[in-house]
Enzyme design. Structure first.
Site, mmCIF file in Angstrom:
data_model
loop_
_atom_site.group_PDB
_atom_site.id
_atom_site.type_symbol
_atom_site.label_atom_id
_atom_site.label_comp_id
_atom_site.label_asym_id
_atom_site.label_seq_id
_atom_site.Cartn_x
_atom_site.Cartn_y
_atom_site.Cartn_z
ATOM 1 N N LYS A 78 0.834 -1.210 0.000
ATOM 2 C CA LYS A 78 0.000 0.000 0.000
ATOM 3 C C LYS A 78 0.864 1.254 0.000
ATOM 4 O O LYS A 78 0.553 2.238 -0.681
ATOM 5 C CB LYS A 78 -0.915 -0.003 1.226
ATOM 6 C CG LYS A 78 -1.703 1.295 1.394
ATOM 7 C CD LYS A 78 -2.632 1.282 2.583
ATOM 8 C CE LYS A 78 -3.344 2.625 2.718
ATOM 9 N NZ LYS A 78 -4.369 2.626 3.760
ATOM 10 N N HIS B 293 -7.261 -31.609 -32.569
ATOM 11 C CA HIS B 293 -8.137 -30.450 -32.378
ATOM 12 C C HIS B 293 -9.196 -30.708 -31.303
ATOM 13 O O HIS B 293 -10.386 -30.505 -31.508
ATOM 14 C CB HIS B 293 -8.788 -30.036 -33.693
ATOM 15 C CG HIS B 293 -7.796 -29.641 -34.747
ATOM 16 N ND1 HIS B 293 -6.862 -28.644 -34.553
ATOM 17 C CD2 HIS B 293 -7.583 -30.135 -35.992
ATOM 18 C CE1 HIS B 293 -6.124 -28.522 -35.641
ATOM 19 N NE2 HIS B 293 -6.532 -29.421 -36.524
ATOM 20 N N GLU C 32 2.746 -35.260 -32.648
ATOM 21 C CA GLU C 32 3.278 -34.077 -31.960
ATOM 22 C C GLU C 32 3.709 -34.422 -30.527
ATOM 23 O O GLU C 32 4.747 -33.968 -30.060
ATOM 24 C CB GLU C 32 2.209 -32.979 -31.912
ATOM 25 C CG GLU C 32 1.903 -32.331 -33.239
ATOM 26 C CD GLU C 32 2.850 -31.188 -33.547
ATOM 27 O OE1 GLU C 32 3.739 -30.903 -32.721
ATOM 28 O OE2 GLU C 32 2.694 -30.591 -34.622
#
Length: 510
Positions: free
Chosen positions: A139, A273, A325
């Site tokens: 603060k 996908h 992949e």
């Protein structure tokens, strides 16, 4: 005199190196009991214990040690306000310029191994003084430096060397990091104590694990965060080889692992996908892989593959003949890794945590949708045959296998399977008949008999049954039921001699 208040749970050489630097720069080090003793043993000289700084001893087994006006006034005083300065001087309060805090390890204790600790012990790891001091320093960042991340030590040190004190720009940034951390800490505690799936205020405690190359597309920036408070299979996986993971890789990995971990038999799943394109079980993993790859050789290209048992040398050699992949498996032997690493870009993932998602979140513009995860239901005990013809044992096994796949296929979703191998999967269609036609067509390319069909939602018309009958190979159907035209579909099945059952449970996935 400049002062730094150091109160930490985690004490290490990196911390000492930084605090020693502050000591050499003329900072008086104010420290709490355990931290004070650590620095004494390390030989720091310009050091004062908090109880001497406040003229008040630690009490309540250490629950109260820094909660004192001498501490908070020293942190919060605005040095540009004369009234503040007169007040602290009149009360003989010393200003504090740096607050370095790390908290009791509440996050870690929630996941304590082998079992979480009991609530009475866990309560003692809810830090009060640390977050309060850090928030006070944050603060008052116009005058005070708040530090909670050990990765910032060198940055602060560099600016003290260059300018004599941390710059306002750095102090502001560190204040933001402090509130970012305290909010995550409070959120974790809140979630644990409240144990409410849908609280009034939705808080999430996630920590950044990695920056990603980009998001779904190269023009979108992205990062991967892991849940601090809940377990989950995607929190602790290890990448053993290959390129950095992408946003799309991680989403597909999640789906592939969720599919295979539903099965006790050797299982293999390829995903493209965010949709399964081939799933199969086998008497061993090489058979499961061969059936999975045969299910859709085209879509498997460049996909994500998960298996629920260790990868063998034989399977590793098979994998190297195709382009994937990512490969996920619970375990790899050294010689298996050496085979797979021949493909330098193949991402090899070791993953073993069970699926434990309790809630799912979907962000929409200006809001977020929260729902329970779609756990698998034991249809073996709850389905209802609605046709004259009954299922054979083999058809039942095949239907329940396909049911575990269809709930991970985008709606509208149809899965056509033979035994425990998917042969046709179609999802994401805007009407069910298109999904059915595509799935059936793909299945018929591989087999024309012994097929079963599973749907994620009811048939609005009998046209799906008609399409199944035209295939000549589909002899059993599993669907939720609930359409106002269910009787038409049942009659069509009876006319064609197809067995069909209703489960009463829909599995939309948008």
């Amino acid at each position: 005199m400049k002062r730094a208040l150091i109160s930490v749970y985690e004490k290490n050489e990196k911390l000492f190196k930084f605090v020693n630097f502050l000591d050499q720069k003329g900072y008086q080090i104010v420290s709490t009991g355990g931290t004070y003793q650590y620095f004494i043993k390390k030989g720091l000289s310009n050091l004062i214990e908090v109880s001497n700084f406040t003229s008040f001893p630690e009490i309540l087994d250490g629950r109260v040690k820094t909660i004192h006006p001498n501490i908070y006034a020293g942190i919060l005083a605005n040095r540009s306000i004369e009234k503040h300065m007169k007040s602290v001087h009149s009360h003989n309060i010393h200003l504090i310029d740096i607050v370095l805090v790390n908290f009791y390890p509440f996050f870690e204790k929630i996941h304590h191994k082998p079992e979480p600790i009991n609530i009475n012990s866990l309560i003692e790891f809810i830090d009060i003084g640390g977050p309060s001091m850090l928030r006070a320093a944050a603060k008052n960042f116009l005058h005070v430096t708040a530090i909670t991340d050990k990765n910032d030590y060198e940055l602060v040190q560099s600016e003290i060397d260059d300018y004599g004190f941390p710059s306002l720009k750095l102090r502001k940034r560190l204040a933001g990091k402090a509130f970012n951390f305290t909010s995550a800490y409070d959120s974790a505690i809140s979630q644990y104590l409240l144990d409410d799936k849908f609280p009034i205020y939705l808080h999430s405690s996630y920590e950044k694990k990695i920056n990603l190359r980009y998001g779904e597309n190269p023009h979108q920036k992205a990062a991967y965060y892991v849940n601090i408070t809940h377990k989950g299979s995607m929190r602790n996986f290890q990448q053993l080889h290959g390129k950095k993971l992408s946003f799309n890789n991680l989403r597909d990995m999640d789906v592939a692992w969720k599919v295979v971990t539903q099965f006790s038999e050797p299982a293999c799943c390829t995903v493209k996908h965010s949709t399964p394109c081939g799933v199969a079980l086998g008497k061993n993993i090489i058979e499961a892989f061969q059936k999975t790859y045969y299910a859709d050789t085209i879509s498997s290209f460049g996909g994500i593959m998960a298996v629920n048992v260790p990868i063998t040398k034989e399977l590793a050699k098979e994998i190297n003949h195709i382009f994937l992949e990512v490969v996920l498996s619970p375990n790899y032997e050294t010689d298996v890794l050496n085979i797979l690493k021949i493909k330098k870009n193949l991402r090899i993932i070791s993953i073993s945590e069970p699926i434990s998602d309790r809630l799912e979140y979907v962000q929409i513009d200006g809001g977020i949708l929260v729902q329970e995860s779609d756990y698998f239901f034991p249809y073996e005990k709850s389905y209802k045959i609605v046709t004259k013809k009954k299922f054979s044992d083999q058809e039942l096994k095949s239907l329940f296998f396909a049911q575990k796949v269809v709930k991970y296929v985008k709606s509208n979703a149809i899965v056509v399977a033979k035994n425990t191998q998917t042969l046709g999967i179609s999802g994401g269609q805007t009407n069910r008949i298109w999904a059915a036609r595509q799935a059936i067509e793909r299945a018929l390319e591989k087999s024309k008999e012994g097929l079963v069909l599973v749907s994620d939602a009811f048939f609005p018309f009998r046209d799906v049954v008609d399409e199944a009958a035209r295939s000549g190979g589909i002899r059993a159907i599993l669907q939720p039921g609930g359409s106002i035209r269910d009787e038409e579909s049942v009659k069509a099945c009876d006319d064609y001699g197809i067995a069909m059952a209703f489960t009463g449970k829909r599995h939309f996935k948008h």
